[in-house]
Design a protein around this motif. Structure first.
Motif, PDB file in Angstrom:
ATOM      1  N   ILE A 504      66.656  25.646  48.202  1.00  0.00           N
ATOM      2  CA  ILE A 504      65.620  25.025  47.365  1.00  0.00           C
ATOM      3  C   ILE A 504      66.191  23.776  46.682  1.00  0.00           C
ATOM      4  N   GLY A 505      67.482  23.880  46.300  1.00  0.00           N
ATOM      5  CA  GLY A 505      68.150  22.741  45.674  1.00  0.00           C
ATOM      6  C   GLY A 505      68.124  21.522  46.600  1.00  0.00           C
ATOM      7  N   LEU A 506      68.260  21.804  47.910  1.00  0.00           N
ATOM      8  CA  LEU A 506      68.312  20.713  48.879  1.00  0.00           C
ATOM      9  C   LEU A 506      66.997  19.949  48.967  1.00  0.00           C
ATOM     10  N   ILE A 507      65.885  20.710  48.835  1.00  0.00           N
ATOM     11  CA  ILE A 507      64.599  20.017  49.005  1.00  0.00           C
ATOM     12  C   ILE A 507      63.936  19.706  47.661  1.00  0.00           C
ATOM     13  N   GLU A 508      64.683  19.921  46.640  1.00  0.00           N
ATOM     14  CA  GLU A 508      64.167  19.731  45.281  1.00  0.00           C
ATOM     15  C   GLU A 508      63.571  18.319  45.120  1.00  0.00           C
ATOM     16  N   ALA A 509      64.391  17.342  45.479  1.00  0.00           N
ATOM     17  CA  ALA A 509      63.985  15.944  45.271  1.00  0.00           C
ATOM     18  C   ALA A 509      62.699  15.646  46.023  1.00  0.00           C
ATOM     19  N   ASP A 510      62.699  16.089  47.277  1.00  0.00           N
ATOM     20  CA  ASP A 510      61.544  15.853  48.136  1.00  0.00           C
ATOM     21  C   ASP A 510      60.293  16.514  47.567  1.00  0.00           C
ATOM     22  N   SER A 511      60.443  17.768  47.125  1.00  0.00           N
ATOM     23  CA  SER A 511      59.269  18.505  46.637  1.00  0.00           C
ATOM     24  C   SER A 511      58.734  17.859  45.357  1.00  0.00           C
ATOM     25  N   ALA A 512      59.661  17.448  44.493  1.00  0.00           N
ATOM     26  CA  ALA A 512      59.229  16.826  43.239  1.00  0.00           C
ATOM     27  C   ALA A 512      58.421  15.582  43.552  1.00  0.00           C
ATOM     28  N   LYS A 513      58.924  14.849  44.573  1.00  0.00           N
ATOM     29  CA  LYS A 513      58.234  13.621  44.952  1.00  0.00           C
ATOM     30  C   LYS A 513      56.819  13.926  45.434  1.00  0.00           C
ATOM     31  N   ARG A 514      56.622  15.082  46.113  1.00  0.00           N
ATOM     32  CA  ARG A 514      55.309  15.394  46.683  1.00  0.00           C
ATOM     33  C   ARG A 514      54.445  16.215  45.715  1.00  0.00           C
ATOM     34  N   GLY A 515      54.950  16.424  44.531  1.00  0.00           N
ATOM     35  CA  GLY A 515      54.177  17.152  43.523  1.00  0.00           C
ATOM     36  C   GLY A 515      54.063  18.630  43.829  1.00  0.00           C
ATOM     37  N   MET A 516      55.058  19.170  44.535  1.00  0.00           N
ATOM     38  CA  MET A 516      55.051  20.603  44.881  1.00  0.00           C
ATOM     39  C   MET A 516      56.021  21.359  43.986  1.00  0.00           C
ATOM     40  N   ARG A 517      55.696  22.665  43.779  1.00  0.00           N
ATOM     41  CA  ARG A 517      56.616  23.513  43.014  1.00  0.00           C
ATOM     42  C   ARG A 517      57.121  24.626  43.930  1.00  0.00           C
ATOM     43  N   SER A 557      47.115  22.088  41.060  1.00  0.00           N
ATOM     44  CA  SER A 557      47.323  23.431  40.501  1.00  0.00           C
ATOM     45  C   SER A 557      47.667  24.449  41.594  1.00  0.00           C
ATOM     46  N   ARG A 558      47.353  24.138  42.816  1.00  0.00           N
ATOM     47  CA  ARG A 558      47.625  25.109  43.898  1.00  0.00           C
ATOM     48  C   ARG A 558      48.642  24.527  44.877  1.00  0.00           C
ATOM     49  N   ARG A 559      49.767  24.086  44.309  1.00  0.00           N
ATOM     50  CA  ARG A 559      50.797  23.518  45.176  1.00  0.00           C
ATOM     51  C   ARG A 559      52.138  24.212  44.945  1.00  0.00           C
ATOM     52  N   THR A 560      52.106  25.538  44.931  1.00  0.00           N
ATOM     53  CA  THR A 560      53.334  26.289  44.668  1.00  0.00           C
ATOM     54  C   THR A 560      53.732  27.129  45.890  1.00  0.00           C
ATOM     55  N   VAL A 561      55.007  26.961  46.267  1.00  0.00           N
ATOM     56  CA  VAL A 561      55.563  27.852  47.308  1.00  0.00           C
ATOM     57  C   VAL A 561      56.327  28.948  46.578  1.00  0.00           C
ATOM     58  N   ARG A 562      56.001  30.224  46.912  1.00  0.00           N
ATOM     59  CA  ARG A 562      56.686  31.329  46.233  1.00  0.00           C
ATOM     60  C   ARG A 562      57.634  32.013  47.214  1.00  0.00           C
ATOM     61  N   VAL A 563      58.901  32.114  46.751  1.00  0.00           N
ATOM     62  CA  VAL A 563      59.902  32.776  47.611  1.00  0.00           C
ATOM     63  C   VAL A 563      60.342  34.050  46.913  1.00  0.00           C
ATOM     64  N   LEU A 572      66.754  43.408  54.669  1.00  0.00           N
ATOM     65  CA  LEU A 572      66.518  42.529  53.520  1.00  0.00           C
ATOM     66  C   LEU A 572      65.388  41.603  53.940  1.00  0.00           C
ATOM     67  N   VAL A 573      64.350  41.528  53.116  1.00  0.00           N
ATOM     68  CA  VAL A 573      63.185  40.749  53.528  1.00  0.00           C
ATOM     69  C   VAL A 573      62.987  39.562  52.578  1.00  0.00           C
ATOM     70  N   VAL A 574      62.890  38.380  53.196  1.00  0.00           N
ATOM     71  CA  VAL A 574      62.625  37.156  52.425  1.00  0.00           C
ATOM     72  C   VAL A 574      61.200  36.731  52.751  1.00  0.00           C
ATOM     73  N   ARG A 575      60.352  36.584  51.704  1.00  0.00           N
ATOM     74  CA  ARG A 575      58.971  36.153  51.973  1.00  0.00           C
ATOM     75  C   ARG A 575      58.759  34.754  51.380  1.00  0.00           C
ATOM     76  N   VAL A 576      58.180  33.869  52.206  1.00  0.00           N
ATOM     77  CA  VAL A 576      57.882  32.516  51.738  1.00  0.00           C
ATOM     78  C   VAL A 576      56.366  32.367  51.803  1.00  0.00           C
ATOM     79  N   ALA A 577      55.698  32.333  50.632  1.00  0.00           N
ATOM     80  CA  ALA A 577      54.231  32.332  50.606  1.00  0.00           C
ATOM     81  C   ALA A 577      53.701  30.992  50.125  1.00  0.00           C
ATOM     82  N   ASP A 578      52.635  30.525  50.803  1.00  0.00           N
ATOM     83  CA  ASP A 578      51.989  29.296  50.332  1.00  0.00           C
ATOM     84  C   ASP A 578      50.499  29.551  50.207  1.00  0.00           C
ATOM     85  N   ASN A 579      49.782  28.617  49.612  1.00  0.00           N
ATOM     86  CA  ASN A 579      48.319  28.722  49.523  1.00  0.00           C
ATOM     87  C   ASN A 579      47.677  27.623  50.370  1.00  0.00           C
ATOM     88  N   GLY A 580      48.298  27.354  51.510  1.00  0.00           N
ATOM     89  CA  GLY A 580      47.894  26.220  52.342  1.00  0.00           C
ATOM     90  C   GLY A 580      46.697  26.499  53.227  1.00  0.00           C
TER      91      GLY A 580
END
Ligand code: ADP
Length: 642
Positions: A504-517, A557-563, A572-580
């Protein structure tokens, strides 16, 4: 050998017939003996009668001829007594010494030889009697009324010498036949024949005569060729004998019938046995030709039967295997405990109905995998006698699967190589970010250098960031290099949560630029997994970025990716959810195909590579619809093996 029962039956019947014949012969012999006895009795009886009559005649003659006193009353009574049919005498005459008849009883009728001398024959008898001084019997002759008669001359002597003769006239019929006792007449036909064989008198019944049982003897007196013939009537039907023969015949018949029935039954059995034999031969041939190994065990686990396929499979002969108890020689010593456990489970009736796999060892030490199905053995009486196991050697199949997998891997490698050019483009795309970041940090530095005061701390932080982005660019290049070389992932104990944070740290800059959380909800108690950090990081980056791409047109308001992370069993299960936008069925079908993309700037390799990475770690990558709208991508990694 098959003829023996028939011969026995035949012998039995012959013996029975012989017995019957002997009984009959014996019976006849007895009848003959009785006949002879009876005839002798009759002869004696006749003789006795004649003798008695002679002595009576002599006695009466004395009284008539030698005494002057004529016919005293008792003499005439004695005469009448004498002339009775039971004595056989029909008349008594008395002659004087010269042969002239003095009287007769019954008196002579008209024309019946009056007082003169009798016939010449009679006169000669008289003379003979006088000369010989004993009674003389005359020849038989026919008399009035078709009678056969003969006389006896009895000489009488007085004190003065010869006084005359008493003549007794016998009727043959009355003497011989009329006075026979009833029992004699019942049993025998009695007849008198002359010398020419003609029947003079006979006492007969209507019943036919048997010629077999007869007896003839000379009738003397009167002699002259007369014979007395006694013939037994046909013996009465002997019911005992008839019954005996009848029952023997019946029994013989039943016996033959039984033997025939027995023969038919034997033939039927023989046919049934034949059918059974060919059926069992057929089954044996079937079992022998089968490629599936069959092994039967009793309820104690002892081997009771193995088929040739099983012997071939394990390399032991049937003789070596039958009777064996656990541990079996073909069990793999390395898995002895597990095998024993499976064995116990089968014996307790808990074998998995869909079969189970087991590693076994051949006699030559070679290991093989077997797919085993166990079924209870039920005998004809419905009793549970043991277990029948069918084994399939699936080593070849497994080997083929492994080959196919390797081939697939190689194929994938080839396809990866083919898409190398595309990869270069991806590389450019991915490298673009750190390089752009470096460039913007660089511009920032240059701008700050223009200013009169320099904040060294700030510069240090910026250079730090530049360094990090440069390292990341290096990592990306190395990863692509590794990927193209198709190297196995580097396995190192990995904190998956840390990995997610770094990605997440890696794409932080990019996401901030696109207004995503990007929000995280991580289970801190997760165990470490053995995985390649760069690859896993790449997957997370890809999934988060796809999620953000899908929410491009969403309101802020609906631009959040939840991990989130959590443990589910061994995974071990990793879930990446979006509202796309969500994934329509057509897209879902082709989602993991290489080069499938719906984006103008997309390459369509991201998910394909992510799935390969997940599988490389023996994990899975999947997706589902998010109940809140959008999609949830799920990466599962095994706890132990990855
Ligand atoms: P790319 O991102 O280059 O298009 P991917 O393989 O990562 O390649 O994705 C393939 C396609 O799958 C995308 O073009 C997009 O249509 C679809 N997709 C992937 N992730 C999502 C998501 N989170 N929501 C909706 N669609 C998605």
């Amino acid at each position: 050998m098959t003829a023996v029962p028939y011969l026995t039956v035949l012998l039995f019947l012959v013996v029975i017939a012989a017995l019957v014949w002997f009984t009959r012969a014996y019976d006849e012999e007895e009848q003959r003996a009785t006949l002879i006895n009876d005839v002798l009795w009759m002869e004696q009886n006749l003789q006795f009668k004649l003798d008695r009559n002679v002595s009576q005649l002599a006695q009466i003659g004395q009284e008539i001829l030698s005494t002057t006193d004529h016919h005293p009353s008792q003499t005439s009574a004695a005469l009448r007594q004498l002339v009775r049919s039971e004595n056989g005498l029909v008349r008594v005459m008395w002659l004087d010494a010269t042969g002239h008849m003095q009287g007769a009883l019954p008196p002579l009728g008209e024309g019946e030889m009056p007082g003169e001398s009798p016939s010449e024959q009679s006169a000669s008898r008289f003379r003979l009697a006088r000369a010989l001084e004993r009674p003389i019997y005359g020849q038989i002759h026919a008399a009035a009324g078709d009678r056969q008669q003969f006389e006896v001359h009895v000489p009488i002597y007085s004190e003065n010498g010869f006084a005359g003769a008493m003549v007794g006239v016998y009727s043959l019929r009355e003497l011989v036949t009329d006075e026979l006792p009833w029992w004699f007449a019942e049993r025998y036909r009695v007849s008198v024949h002359d010398s020419d064989g003609r029947v003079l008198v006979s006492k007969s019944k209507v019943a036919p005569l048997s010629d077999r049982l007869n007896y003839s003897m000379a009738l003397d007196p009167p002699g002259g060729g007369l014979t007395l013939q006694v013939t037994a009537y046909r013996g009465e039907t002997r019911w005992v004998q008839v019954l005996l023969i009848g029952s023997i015949l019946l029994l013989g018949g039943i016996l033959i019938w039984s033997v025939l029935q027995l023969r038919r039954e034997l033939q039927r059995r023989h046919r049934a046995e034949q059918a059974l034999r060919s059926e069992s031969l057929f089954r044996r041939a079937m079992e022998d030709s089968m490629l599936t190994g069959l092994r039967a065990r009793d309820r104690d686990g002892r081997i009771t039967y193995v088929n040739p396929a099983f012997c071939r499979m394990v390399g032991y002969s049937a003789a070596e295997l039958v009777g064996c108890t656990p541990p079996m020689p073909y069990w793999d010593p390395e898995f002895l405990e597990q095998t024993q456990e499976v064995h116990d489970r089968v014996l307790s009736g808990n074998a998995p109905p869909d079969g189970f796999e087991l590693r076994l060892r051949r006699k030559n030490g070679e290991r093989f995998d077997a797919l085993i199905f166990e079924a209870p053995l039920i005998d004809a009486a419905g009793r549970h006698t043991g277990w029948m196991g069918s084994l399939l050697d699936i080593s070849a199949q497994k080997h083929a699967e492994e080959l196919a997998r390797q081939q697939e891997e190689r194929l994938q490698a080839t396809s990866r190589l083919i898409t190398m050019g595309e990869m270069a483009s991806t590389l450019a795309h991915e490298l673009n970010q750190p390089l752009a970041a470096i460039a913007s940090y660089n511009t920032g530095c240059l701008n700050r250098l223009e200013q009169p005061t320099l904040d060294r701390e700030e510069f240090k932080d910026i250079f730090d960031r530049i360094g990090r982005q440069a390292r990341r660019a290096g990592d990306i290049i190395r990863r692509v290099h590794d990927f193209v070389r198709r190297s196995e992932p580097k396995r190192e104990p990995l904190d998956i949560n840390l990995m997610i944070r770094e990605a997440i740290g890696l794409i932080e800059a990019d996401s901030a630029k696109r207004g995503m959380r990007v929000e995280t909800e991580l289970d801190e108690s997760l165990p470490a997994v053995a995985a390649d950090p760069v690859m896993i990081e790449q997957v997370i980056v890809n999934l988060v970025r796809n999620g953000m791409d899908a929410m491009r047109d969403n309101p802020p308001s609906r631009r959040t990716v939840r991990v989130n992370t959590q443990r589910e069993g061994d995974m071990l299960v990793v879930r990446v959810a979006d509202n796309g936008t969500g994934i329509d069925p057509e897209t879902a079908r082709r989602l993991f195909e290489p080069f499938f993309t719906t984006k103008t700037e997309g390459m369509g390799m991201g998910l394909n590579i992510c799935r390969s990475i997940a599988e490389l770690h023996h994990g899975r990558l999947g997706f589902e619809t998010n109940p809140d709208g959008g999609t949830i991508f799920t990466l599962s990694l095994p706890v132990e093996t990855s």
